[in-house]
Design a protein around this motif. Structure first.
Motif, PDB file in Angstrom:
ATOM      1  N   ILE A  45     -32.565  24.855  80.639  1.00  0.00           N
ATOM      2  CA  ILE A  45     -33.336  24.696  80.558  1.00  0.00           C
ATOM      3  C   ILE A  45     -33.659  24.479  78.546  1.00  0.00           C
ATOM      4  O   ILE A  45     -34.825  23.572  78.504  1.00  0.00           O
ATOM      5  N   THR A  46     -33.686  24.963  77.879  1.00  0.00           N
ATOM      6  CA  THR A  46     -33.440  24.464  76.125  1.00  0.00           C
ATOM      7  C   THR A  46     -33.496  22.935  76.278  1.00  0.00           C
ATOM      8  O   THR A  46     -34.066  22.094  75.410  1.00  0.00           O
ATOM      9  N   LEU A  47     -32.411  22.147  77.029  1.00  0.00           N
ATOM     10  CA  LEU A  47     -32.065  20.572  76.885  1.00  0.00           C
ATOM     11  C   LEU A  47     -33.086  20.134  77.513  1.00  0.00           C
ATOM     12  O   LEU A  47     -33.410  18.986  76.861  1.00  0.00           O
ATOM     13  N   GLU A  48     -34.130  20.441  78.942  1.00  0.00           N
ATOM     14  CA  GLU A  48     -34.476  20.066  79.319  1.00  0.00           C
ATOM     15  C   GLU A  48     -35.956  19.844  78.329  1.00  0.00           C
ATOM     16  O   GLU A  48     -36.566  19.187  78.030  1.00  0.00           O
ATOM     17  N   ALA A  49     -36.170  20.969  77.592  1.00  0.00           N
ATOM     18  CA  ALA A  49     -37.096  21.640  76.857  1.00  0.00           C
ATOM     19  C   ALA A  49     -37.773  20.424  75.645  1.00  0.00           C
ATOM     20  O   ALA A  49     -38.903  20.055  75.016  1.00  0.00           O
ATOM     21  N   SER A  50     -36.516  20.201  75.240  1.00  0.00           N
ATOM     22  CA  SER A  50     -35.958  19.171  73.747  1.00  0.00           C
ATOM     23  C   SER A  50     -36.025  17.962  74.138  1.00  0.00           C
ATOM     24  O   SER A  50     -35.561  16.986  74.447  1.00  0.00           O
ATOM     25  N   GLY A 124     -26.113  35.483  73.390  1.00  0.00           N
ATOM     26  CA  GLY A 124     -26.624  36.402  73.165  1.00  0.00           C
ATOM     27  C   GLY A 124     -28.572  35.433  72.110  1.00  0.00           C
ATOM     28  O   GLY A 124     -28.940  36.377  71.290  1.00  0.00           O
ATOM     29  N   ASP A 125     -27.830  34.420  71.544  1.00  0.00           N
ATOM     30  CA  ASP A 125     -28.518  33.801  70.364  1.00  0.00           C
ATOM     31  C   ASP A 125     -29.771  33.446  71.828  1.00  0.00           C
ATOM     32  O   ASP A 125     -31.181  32.789  71.367  1.00  0.00           O
ATOM     33  N   MET A 126     -29.766  33.332  73.009  1.00  0.00           N
ATOM     34  CA  MET A 126     -30.598  32.881  73.529  1.00  0.00           C
ATOM     35  C   MET A 126     -31.768  33.998  74.239  1.00  0.00           C
ATOM     36  O   MET A 126     -32.802  33.805  74.650  1.00  0.00           O
ATOM     37  N   THR A 127     -31.004  35.274  73.516  1.00  0.00           N
ATOM     38  CA  THR A 127     -32.350  36.735  74.227  1.00  0.00           C
ATOM     39  C   THR A 127     -32.989  36.760  73.829  1.00  0.00           C
ATOM     40  O   THR A 127     -34.279  37.324  74.129  1.00  0.00           O
ATOM     41  N   ASP A 128     -33.086  36.153  72.168  1.00  0.00           N
ATOM     42  CA  ASP A 128     -34.045  36.652  71.506  1.00  0.00           C
ATOM     43  C   ASP A 128     -35.723  34.881  71.617  1.00  0.00           C
ATOM     44  O   ASP A 128     -37.066  35.339  71.645  1.00  0.00           O
ATOM     45  N   HIS A 129     -35.359  33.974  73.116  1.00  0.00           N
ATOM     46  CA  HIS A 129     -36.685  33.314  73.253  1.00  0.00           C
ATOM     47  C   HIS A 129     -36.713  33.514  74.753  1.00  0.00           C
ATOM     48  O   HIS A 129     -37.170  32.234  75.565  1.00  0.00           O
ATOM     49  N   GLN A 130     -37.067  34.762  75.439  1.00  0.00           N
ATOM     50  CA  GLN A 130     -36.435  34.783  76.611  1.00  0.00           C
ATOM     51  C   GLN A 130     -38.482  34.275  76.184  1.00  0.00           C
ATOM     52  O   GLN A 130     -38.711  33.066  78.315  1.00  0.00           O
ATOM     53  N   ILE A 131     -39.624  34.128  76.598  1.00  0.00           N
ATOM     54  CA  ILE A 131     -40.528  33.962  76.271  1.00  0.00           C
ATOM     55  C   ILE A 131     -40.918  32.059  76.513  1.00  0.00           C
ATOM     56  O   ILE A 131     -41.180  31.828  77.458  1.00  0.00           O
ATOM     57  N   THR A 132     -40.137  31.367  75.434  1.00  0.00           N
ATOM     58  CA  THR A 132     -40.145  30.449  75.261  1.00  0.00           C
ATOM     59  C   THR A 132     -39.127  29.715  76.782  1.00  0.00           C
ATOM     60  O   THR A 132     -39.327  29.272  77.586  1.00  0.00           O
ATOM     61  N   LEU A 133     -38.222  30.910  76.987  1.00  0.00           N
ATOM     62  CA  LEU A 133     -37.494  30.556  78.449  1.00  0.00           C
ATOM     63  C   LEU A 133     -38.492  30.295  79.357  1.00  0.00           C
ATOM     64  O   LEU A 133     -38.061  28.805  80.325  1.00  0.00           O
ATOM     65  N   SER A 199     -47.306  25.323  70.164  1.00  0.00           N
ATOM     66  CA  SER A 199     -45.964  26.816  69.404  1.00  0.00           C
ATOM     67  C   SER A 199     -46.661  27.982  70.262  1.00  0.00           C
ATOM     68  O   SER A 199     -45.896  28.721  69.581  1.00  0.00           O
ATOM     69  N   GLU A 200     -48.023  28.357  70.880  1.00  0.00           N
ATOM     70  CA  GLU A 200     -48.054  29.222  72.227  1.00  0.00           C
ATOM     71  C   GLU A 200     -47.118  29.830  72.703  1.00  0.00           C
ATOM     72  O   GLU A 200     -46.510  30.938  73.562  1.00  0.00           O
ATOM     73  N   LEU A 201     -46.272  28.423  73.508  1.00  0.00           N
ATOM     74  CA  LEU A 201     -45.232  28.880  74.521  1.00  0.00           C
ATOM     75  C   LEU A 201     -43.658  29.640  73.751  1.00  0.00           C
ATOM     76  O   LEU A 201     -43.541  30.595  74.882  1.00  0.00           O
ATOM     77  N   ALA A 202     -43.829  29.279  72.415  1.00  0.00           N
ATOM     78  CA  ALA A 202     -42.407  30.529  71.920  1.00  0.00           C
ATOM     79  C   ALA A 202     -43.231  31.962  71.523  1.00  0.00           C
ATOM     80  O   ALA A 202     -42.083  33.267  71.690  1.00  0.00           O
ATOM     81  N   THR A 203     -44.449  32.613  72.386  1.00  0.00           N
ATOM     82  CA  THR A 203     -44.702  34.029  71.646  1.00  0.00           C
ATOM     83  C   THR A 203     -45.905  34.668  72.994  1.00  0.00           C
ATOM     84  O   THR A 203     -45.797  35.798  72.908  1.00  0.00           O
ATOM     85  N   HIS A 204     -46.158  33.895  74.134  1.00  0.00           N
ATOM     86  CA  HIS A 204     -47.230  33.940  74.684  1.00  0.00           C
ATOM     87  C   HIS A 204     -47.185  33.669  75.821  1.00  0.00           C
ATOM     88  O   HIS A 204     -46.630  32.798  75.748  1.00  0.00           O
ATOM     89  N   ARG A 205     -46.891  34.712  77.039  1.00  0.00           N
ATOM     90  CA  ARG A 205     -46.557  33.628  78.787  1.00  0.00           C
ATOM     91  C   ARG A 205     -47.576  32.801  79.123  1.00  0.00           C
ATOM     92  O   ARG A 205     -49.166  32.898  78.316  1.00  0.00           O
ATOM     93  N   LEU A 206     -47.245  31.467  79.543  1.00  0.00           N
ATOM     94  CA  LEU A 206     -48.192  30.766  79.494  1.00  0.00           C
ATOM     95  C   LEU A 206     -49.586  30.756  80.566  1.00  0.00           C
ATOM     96  O   LEU A 206     -49.574  31.273  81.317  1.00  0.00           O
ATOM     97  N   THR A 207     -50.402  30.426  79.924  1.00  0.00           N
ATOM     98  CA  THR A 207     -52.268  30.790  80.280  1.00  0.00           C
ATOM     99  C   THR A 207     -53.154  29.066  80.635  1.00  0.00           C
ATOM    100  O   THR A 207     -52.636  28.306  79.375  1.00  0.00           O
ATOM    101  N   ARG A 208     -54.076  29.125  80.659  1.00  0.00           N
ATOM    102  CA  ARG A 208     -55.407  28.006  80.238  1.00  0.00           C
ATOM    103  C   ARG A 208     -56.139  28.504  78.867  1.00  0.00           C
ATOM    104  O   ARG A 208     -56.425  27.689  78.357  1.00  0.00           O
ATOM    105  N   ASN A 209     -55.118  29.147  77.953  1.00  0.00           N
ATOM    106  CA  ASN A 209     -55.709  29.624  76.549  1.00  0.00           C
ATOM    107  C   ASN A 209     -54.881  28.979  76.104  1.00  0.00           C
ATOM    108  O   ASN A 209     -55.922  28.901  74.761  1.00  0.00           O
ATOM    109  N   HIS A 210     -54.104  28.654  76.355  1.00  0.00           N
ATOM    110  CA  HIS A 210     -53.083  28.070  75.457  1.00  0.00           C
ATOM    111  C   HIS A 210     -53.396  26.710  75.474  1.00  0.00           C
ATOM    112  O   HIS A 210     -53.643  25.643  75.104  1.00  0.00           O
ATOM    113  N   VAL A 211     -52.954  26.594  72.987  1.00  0.00           N
ATOM    114  CA  VAL A 211     -53.665  25.448  72.489  1.00  0.00           C
ATOM    115  C   VAL A 211     -52.464  23.849  72.530  1.00  0.00           C
ATOM    116  O   VAL A 211     -52.090  25.084  72.432  1.00  0.00           O
ATOM    117  N   ILE A 212     -53.179  23.012  72.970  1.00  0.00           N
ATOM    118  CA  ILE A 212     -52.437  21.748  72.383  1.00  0.00           C
ATOM    119  C   ILE A 212     -52.670  21.086  71.674  1.00  0.00           C
ATOM    120  O   ILE A 212     -54.353  20.599  71.359  1.00  0.00           O
TER     121      ILE A 212
END
Length: 215
Positions: A45-50, A124-133, A199-212
């Motif tokens: 997922i991180t490779l596809e997202a980058s 373990g380094d990926m466990t801190d990025h579960q919202i992003t994933l 930037s909100e993809l890293a902090t909040h679950r995806l919704t229509r309010n996310h700013v692009i």
């Protein structure tokens, strides 16, 4: 200049003992791939997202001297060069046919194979990025299923409207001639290409309010 991948398909497809199998479609590679284990799925997922990743290949070649036999998890091509990625395992496991446990993977860090540098990844380094994933997993699944239905002119129209930051809902409202789900897919396409950011993809679950915004 277009990237000519060194590796185009997996060179080793034996499923490790006790690992779940995941069959997924890669929008970046435009082909089906098979992954073994949740950590490999998260790394994919991180490779596809980058957007810096131009190409990659799952399990391209065998790790020299590995016992039981194991492949590198990914070969990755970026503009600045190639690398081989290998996931460190939290526990040493034995295979079903009682082969010896794997050697210390971490010792490979900083070495190279066929002139390609090796980088070891701690799951373990990926466990801190579960919202992003989770967010990118949702985006990639939607693109895998519906990318062919996204009009390129719509992507250009969305991008032209990003002179100011706008939420997904605002963009859907401004482009009301299109179905809202198609506008959302066009936004996902731009995010996947690196032509837009959120930037909100890293902090909040995806919704229509996310700013692009533009990169």
């Amino acid at each position: 200049m277009a990237c000519v991948p060194r590796f185009r398909e997996s060179g080793f497809n034996r499923r490790p003992f006790g690992c779940h199998r995941y069959d997924v479609y890669s929008p970046k590679l435009h082909r089906q791939i098979t992954l073994f284990g949740r950590h490999a799925l998260d790394l994919w997922i991180t490779l596809e997202a980058s957007s810096s990743v131009l190409s990659y290949c799952e399990r391209p070649i065998i790790i020299p001297g590995s016992r039981p036999v194991r492949a590198f998890d990914f070969w990755v091509q970026r503009a600045e060069g190639e690398e081989l990625l290998v996931l460190m395992r939290n526990q040493v496991q034995k295979s079903s046919d009682n082969e010896e446990p794997a050697s210390d993977i971490q010792s490979l860090s900083g070495t190279s194979v066929e002139g390609i540098p090796i980088r070891c990844i701690d799951p373990g380094d990926m466990t801190d990025h579960q919202i992003t994933l989770a967010n990118w997993g949702s985006i990639i699944r939607d693109l895998a299923a519906f990318e062919r239905f996204i009009p390129e002119p719509l992507c250009n129209d969305v991008k032209a409207r990003l002179d100011t930051r706008k939420s997904i809902a605002q963009l859907q409202s401004e482009l009301s001639d299109f179905d809202a789900s198609t506008v959302r897919l066009a936004i996902f396409q731009l995010l996947h290409r690196g032509e837009a950011v959120c930037s909100e993809l890293a902090t909040h679950r995806l919704t229509r309010n996310h700013v692009i915004a533009r990169p």
